[in-house]
Design an enzyme around this catalytic site. Structure first.
Site, short mmCIF file in Angstrom:
data_model
loop_
_atom_site.label_atom_id
_atom_site.label_comp_id
_atom_site.label_asym_id
_atom_site.label_seq_id
_atom_site.Cartn_x
_atom_site.Cartn_y
_atom_site.Cartn_z
N CYS A 1 50.67 118.15 47.99
CA CYS A 1 49.61 118.83 48.13
C CYS A 1 48.85 119.09 46.44
O CYS A 1 49.80 119.80 45.94
CB CYS A 1 49.84 120.17 48.71
SG CYS A 1 48.36 121.48 48.68
N HIS B 1 51.43 127.56 51.13
CA HIS B 1 50.75 126.50 51.85
C HIS B 1 50.41 126.45 53.13
O HIS B 1 51.39 126.59 53.78
CB HIS B 1 51.66 125.16 51.15
CG HIS B 1 51.25 123.82 52.09
ND1 HIS B 1 50.34 123.27 51.21
CD2 HIS B 1 51.63 123.27 53.09
CE1 HIS B 1 49.90 122.07 51.82
NE2 HIS B 1 50.67 122.17 52.89
N HIS C 1 41.42 126.77 51.97
CA HIS C 1 40.68 127.16 50.51
C HIS C 1 39.48 127.64 50.93
O HIS C 1 38.73 127.34 52.31
CB HIS C 1 40.43 125.95 49.67
CG HIS C 1 40.14 124.73 50.21
ND1 HIS C 1 41.02 124.05 51.03
CD2 HIS C 1 39.04 124.16 50.30
CE1 HIS C 1 40.35 122.87 51.38
NE2 HIS C 1 38.97 123.05 50.95
N CYS D 1 48.95 122.99 45.82
CA CYS D 1 50.27 123.50 45.30
C CYS D 1 50.39 122.84 43.85
O CYS D 1 51.25 123.57 43.18
CB CYS D 1 51.22 122.85 46.56
SG CYS D 1 51.30 123.68 47.95
N GLY E 1 34.96 118.22 57.45
CA GLY E 1 35.26 117.23 56.34
C GLY E 1 36.27 117.86 55.18
O GLY E 1 36.13 117.61 54.06
N ASN F 1 36.18 124.98 55.30
CA ASN F 1 36.30 124.02 56.18
C ASN F 1 37.58 123.69 56.87
O ASN F 1 38.62 123.66 56.41
CB ASN F 1 35.94 122.39 55.30
CG ASN F 1 34.40 122.37 54.87
OD1 ASN F 1 33.53 123.04 55.42
ND2 ASN F 1 34.54 122.11 53.60
N HIS G 1 35.44 128.17 49.61
CA HIS G 1 34.63 127.68 48.68
C HIS G 1 33.70 129.07 48.49
O HIS G 1 33.26 129.50 49.46
CB HIS G 1 33.64 126.48 49.05
CG HIS G 1 34.28 125.53 49.47
ND1 HIS G 1 34.47 124.41 48.49
CD2 HIS G 1 35.28 124.84 50.53
CE1 HIS G 1 34.91 123.18 49.10
NE2 HIS G 1 35.54 123.61 50.40
N HIS H 1 45.23 122.19 52.48
CA HIS H 1 45.74 123.73 51.93
C HIS H 1 44.51 124.55 51.89
O HIS H 1 43.42 124.34 51.50
CB HIS H 1 46.34 123.50 50.58
CG HIS H 1 46.96 124.52 50.00
ND1 HIS H 1 48.04 124.77 49.42
CD2 HIS H 1 46.52 125.99 49.90
CE1 HIS H 1 48.31 125.91 49.02
NE2 HIS H 1 47.28 126.66 49.31
N ASP I 1 35.81 124.54 41.03
CA ASP I 1 35.96 123.22 41.80
C ASP I 1 35.66 122.18 40.95
O ASP I 1 34.58 122.29 40.05
CB ASP I 1 34.87 123.15 43.05
CG ASP I 1 35.08 122.29 43.92
OD1 ASP I 1 35.38 122.52 45.27
OD2 ASP I 1 34.86 120.88 43.47
P1 AMP Z 1 37.29 120.42 51.43
O1 AMP Z 1 36.20 119.29 51.44
O2 AMP Z 1 36.83 121.69 52.06
O3 AMP Z 1 38.51 120.06 51.60
O4 AMP Z 1 37.26 120.86 49.78
C1 AMP Z 1 38.20 120.14 48.76
C2 AMP Z 1 37.26 120.58 47.47
O5 AMP Z 1 38.46 120.63 46.70
C3 AMP Z 1 36.29 119.59 46.94
O6 AMP Z 1 35.15 120.65 46.88
C4 AMP Z 1 36.84 119.17 45.75
O7 AMP Z 1 35.78 119.00 44.96
C5 AMP Z 1 38.03 120.18 45.31
N1 AMP Z 1 39.08 119.50 44.18
C6 AMP Z 1 39.51 118.37 44.82
N2 AMP Z 1 40.50 118.37 43.72
C7 AMP Z 1 40.66 119.19 42.88
C8 AMP Z 1 40.88 119.66 41.70
N3 AMP Z 1 42.01 118.91 41.25
N4 AMP Z 1 40.50 120.86 40.89
C9 AMP Z 1 39.63 121.36 41.55
N5 AMP Z 1 38.97 121.22 42.61
C10 AMP Z 1 39.28 120.11 43.35
ZN ZN Z 2 49.77 123.15 49.22
#
Ligand code: AMP
Ligand code: ZN
Length: 115
Positions: free
Chosen positions: A4, A46, A100, A7, A93, A87, A102, A98, A30
């Site tokens: 992940c 997680h 999160h 993680c 999408g 999401n 936004h 994991h 982000d």
């Molecule tokens: P989701 O589409 O809701 O799963 O959002 C995942 C978010 O994680 C997206 O907005 C990505 O730009 C962000 N993301 C992916 N990898 C990283 C990373 N290494 N550091 C910061 N944000 C990330």
């Molecule tokens: Zn995780």
């Protein structure tokens, strides 16, 4: 333990721009911001999707919203306002499995939450 990406951020195996951290929660910018301020707030536990949130996670989820409140004040966008999006699954999408939240701020956000 797993592959992940969040993680790995928690474990500092990959870098991130951290805005807040404690023993239960971490928040970071982000990497591909959708607004001038785009912060991801995640539990250190997680949990794959919102469907995996259990009763024992109730305090943790409520706590995350306290931290979002704190970050909004700390980062200076509390007064102007912000949007929180989570999401879940394919149609939403969800890319990272994991959970999160936004946190979007820094401009007048669109009237429509979805397109
Ligand atoms: P989701 O589409 O809701 O799963 O959002 C995942 C978010 O994680 C997206 O907005 C990505 O730009 C962000 N993301 C992916 N990898 C990283 C990373 N290494 N550091 C910061 N944000 C990330
Ligand atoms: Zn995780």
């Amino acid at each position: 333990m797993n592959n992940c990406i969040f993680c790995k951020i928690i474990n500092k195996e990959i870098p991130s721009k951290i805005v807040y951290e404690d023993d239960k929660v971490i928040a970071f910018h982000d990497v591909n911001p959708a607004a001038p301020i785009h912060i991801l707030v995640i539990p250190k536990k997680h949990i794959e999707t919102l469907l995996d949130v259990s009763e024992e996670d109730s305090n943790l989820i409520a706590y995350i919203f306290q931290i979002i409140n704190k970050i909004a004040k700390q980062e200076g966008f509390a007064e102007k306002g912000f949007r929180v999006i989570a999401n879940c699954g394919e149609d939403a999408g969800q890319e990272v499995k994991h959970i999160h939240f936004h946190v979007l701020a820094g401009k007048k956000l669109g009237d429509k939450i979805v397109e």
